[in-house]
Design an enzyme around this catalytic site. Structure first.
Site, PDB file in Angstrom:
ATOM      1  N   SER A  45     -89.852  53.722 -33.286  1.00 45.99           N
ATOM      2  CA  SER A  45     -89.642  54.720 -32.364  1.00 45.99           C
ATOM      3  C   SER A  45     -88.895  54.306 -31.144  1.00 45.99           C
ATOM      4  O   SER A  45     -87.834  54.846 -30.298  1.00 45.99           O
ATOM      5  CB  SER A  45     -91.274  55.373 -31.779  1.00 45.99           C
ATOM      6  OG  SER A  45     -91.881  54.297 -31.268  1.00 45.99           O
ATOM      7  N   GLU A  46     -89.205  52.979 -30.765  1.00 45.39           N
ATOM      8  CA  GLU A  46     -88.319  52.466 -29.450  1.00 45.39           C
ATOM      9  C   GLU A  46     -88.216  50.839 -29.898  1.00 45.39           C
ATOM     10  O   GLU A  46     -88.911  50.363 -30.415  1.00 45.39           O
ATOM     11  CB  GLU A  46     -89.072  52.507 -28.182  1.00 45.39           C
ATOM     12  CG  GLU A  46     -88.815  53.739 -27.537  1.00 45.39           C
ATOM     13  CD  GLU A  46     -89.938  54.881 -27.773  1.00 45.39           C
ATOM     14  OE1 GLU A  46     -89.848  56.193 -27.750  1.00 45.39           O
ATOM     15  OE2 GLU A  46     -91.081  54.717 -28.624  1.00 45.39           O
ATOM     16  N   THR A  47     -86.991  50.422 -29.452  1.00 47.48           N
ATOM     17  CA  THR A  47     -86.771  48.962 -29.405  1.00 47.48           C
ATOM     18  C   THR A  47     -86.504  48.597 -28.097  1.00 47.48           C
ATOM     19  O   THR A  47     -85.564  49.134 -27.314  1.00 47.48           O
ATOM     20  CB  THR A  47     -85.522  48.650 -30.268  1.00 47.48           C
ATOM     21  OG1 THR A  47     -85.796  48.910 -31.657  1.00 47.48           O
ATOM     22  CG2 THR A  47     -85.273  47.156 -30.264  1.00 47.48           C
TER      23      THR A  47
END
Length: 161
Positions: A45-47
């Protein structure tokens, strides 16, 4: 390009549980395009991308940059501790699009301090929104919105049933 990239399962101590976040700690700048490409490759979902020289923290989904990501911030603080870059008792300040975020590194936990959102109540709800929600305008008691950064624009509606 030689990068250390991690995947951290936030909010858990078990593998494949919690909320996965990519983490990339860098010593020199990457372009936004490069960060987006890495986030696409990570496919979580996020890095999170932390530039160590100035402690600038950015988060990217596989599609776009976001202003705030709690589990990504937690993952970065964890990686910093695991790599020995911070120790128990340290406070870390991250510079972000949402302002300065603070992480307190404890023995077995990490405390995060995020900015509080400001709700705007001096706006009127959009009739299309009310129609789609099935709410009559005359029933609206209170309406507001705020930019929650990670989630985008968030609406608050209180109405009489």
């Amino acid at each position: 390009m030689d990068l250390d990239i991690y995947q951290v399962d936030s909010f858990t101590s078990e593998a494949f549980k919690g909320n996965p976040a990519g983490v990339c700690i860098i010593n020199n700048g990457l372009t936004d395009r490069s960060m987006l490409s890495i986030a696409e490759e990570m496919a979580v979902s996020e890095t999170a991308f932390l530039s160590l020289p100035d402690m600038t923290l950015k988060w990217f989904t596989p599609k776009a940059e976001v202003k705030l990501c709690g589990h990504g911030t937690l993952a970065v603080a964890h990686v910093l501790k695991e790599r020995g870059l911070v120790s128990t008792g340290d406070t870390v300040n991250f510079e972000t699009l949402s302002g300065t975020l603070t992480a307190l590194i404890n023995e077995s936990t990490i405390e995060l301090d995020f900015p509080s959102p400001t709700i705007q109540f001096d706006i009127s709800p959009c009739q299309v929104l009310l129609d789609n929600l099935g709410i009559e305008a005359c029933k609206v008691v209170c309406f507001g919105c705020f930019d929650s950064a990670a989630a985008g624009l968030v609406m608050y509606i209180k109405w009489q049933a």
